[in-house]
Design an enzyme around this catalytic site. Structure first.
Site, PDB file in Angstrom:
ATOM      1  N   HIS A 123       7.635   2.586  10.977  1.00  0.00           N
ATOM      2  CA  HIS A 123       8.081   1.691  12.050  1.00  0.00           C
ATOM      3  C   HIS A 123       6.913   1.036  12.794  1.00  0.00           C
ATOM      4  CE1 HIS A 123      12.224   2.740  11.544  1.00  0.00           C
ATOM      5  NE2 HIS A 123      12.069   3.991  11.931  1.00  0.00           N
ATOM      6  N   ASP A 160      13.775   6.408   3.423  1.00  0.00           N
ATOM      7  CA  ASP A 160      14.155   6.880   4.756  1.00  0.00           C
ATOM      8  C   ASP A 160      15.443   6.177   5.183  1.00  0.00           C
ATOM      9  OD1 ASP A 160      12.567   8.213   7.374  1.00  0.00           O
ATOM     10  OD2 ASP A 160      14.009   6.660   7.911  1.00  0.00           O
ATOM     11  N   HIS A 162      16.238   4.993   7.969  1.00  0.00           N
ATOM     12  CA  HIS A 162      15.961   3.843   8.840  1.00  0.00           C
ATOM     13  C   HIS A 162      15.089   2.838   8.089  1.00  0.00           C
ATOM     14  CE1 HIS A 162      16.538   7.331  11.588  1.00  0.00           C
ATOM     15  NE2 HIS A 162      17.291   6.458  12.235  1.00  0.00           N
ATOM     16  N   ASP A 244      16.163  11.958   6.297  1.00  0.00           N
ATOM     17  CA  ASP A 244      17.230  11.786   7.281  1.00  0.00           C
ATOM     18  C   ASP A 244      18.463  11.106   6.696  1.00  0.00           C
ATOM     19  OD1 ASP A 244      15.575   9.593   7.003  1.00  0.00           O
ATOM     20  OD2 ASP A 244      15.120   9.400   9.130  1.00  0.00           O
TER      21      ASP A 244
END
Length: 303
Positions: A123, A160, A162, A244
């Protein structure tokens, strides 16, 4: 032997007692791998400390200085979710160093390498930290790799849950890089629409709805991600391995089983390239992290 880049320094990135991105994540993974039936086939290596010039491949001096100064001052928050503690600057530099060292190993041996590090990176944007991430680990390693002899193209696959907005922000400017992501949507950070393909056509975003299981992931892999990566013909594959997207993660709603991460690993190594790095991003259920990394490591050793 399978190289595993890990340092106790990563535990000194102290995010506080209730933060999901906590040292216990790495402790659970390390404990599981050290007790695995194949533990004697793992070669634990200390990651080097990345030089500031390596961070500057992606990040502005202002951003690097902000992280360093906040750590030196005792720590604080860079945004509502992203914490810096006194040990965070060294940990983050060593995380970058681990990704670069693992990339060097994969290029030299033609075999995969693992990076167990924190803080995560996908990120982090060139000018700011966000989403638990301080520096863009995978993107920095990709740009480092492009400077090595015989390396013309580097791909990053991000599984991931996200979307890796920070990685994409770097990759989309470089036609010698490619980025593929399978992620839950809608979900933080709100980027990663299928229409985001980049001015060089080097992005492949596959947003999936909450509740997606292996059947949805396998379809995304076989119909979109793997054809995209194979067509790009990378000399090195970097995998932003977040766990996740497994069932039971507190921050998302996907339904993968820990064994499915081994399935994705095998596909990457068989269909794309064995010159691959698998590095930790997210994942906040400790059992899923432990079992997921066991599955990834086993798949790497099978090759």
């Amino acid at each position: 032997m399978l190289p595993v880049y890990y340092s106790e320094t990563f535990l000194s990135h102290n995010t506080g007692p209730f933060h999901p991105e906590r040292p216990a994540r790495l402790q659970a993974i390390s404990k599981a791998l050290r007790k695995a039936p194949f533990a004697n086939q793992l070669e634990w290596r200390d990651p080097p400390l990345a030089e500031l010039g390596e961070l500057e491949r992606v990040h502005s001096p202002r951003h690097i200085q902000q992280v360093a100064e906040l750590a030196a001052a005792g720590g604080g928050y860079l945004d509502a979710d992203t914490v810096v503690s006194p040990g965070s600057f060294e940990a983050a530099r060593r995380a970058v160093g681990g990704w670069i060292a693992a990339a060097a190993s994969a290029l030299a041996t033609g075999q995969p390498a693992l990076v167990l590090c924190r803080p995560p990176g996908h990120h982090a944007e060139p000018e700011r930290a966000m989403g638990f991430c301080l520096f863009s680990n995978a993107a920095i390693a990709a740009l480092w790799a492009l400077e090595q002899s015989g390396v013309r193209r580097v791909a990053i696959f991000d599984w991931d849950v996200h979307h890796g907005n920070g990685t994409q922000a770097v990759v989309e400017r470089h036609p010698q890089l490619a980025y593929a992501s399978i992620h839950q949507f809608p979900l933080y950070p709100g980027t990663g629409l299928a229409e985001e393909t980049g001015i060089h056509g080097n992005l492949c975003n596959v947003p999936l709805p909450a509740g997606s299981d292996w059947s949805a992931y396998e379809k995304a892999l076989q119909e979109k991600v793997l054809p995209f990566l194979k067509a790009f013909q990378p000399d090195l594959l970097l995998v932003s391995a977040g766990f996740d997207c497994a069932k039971g993660d507190p921050l998302a709603d996907m339904l993968l089983e820990p064994e499915d991460f081994g399935r994705m690993t095998r596909l990457c190594l068989k269909e794309v390239t064995s010159k691959a790095v698998f590095g930790l991003e997210g994942g906040y259920n400790l059992e899923n992290l432990a079992r997921g990394w066991l599955s990834v490591a086993q798949a790497c050793l099978e090759g």
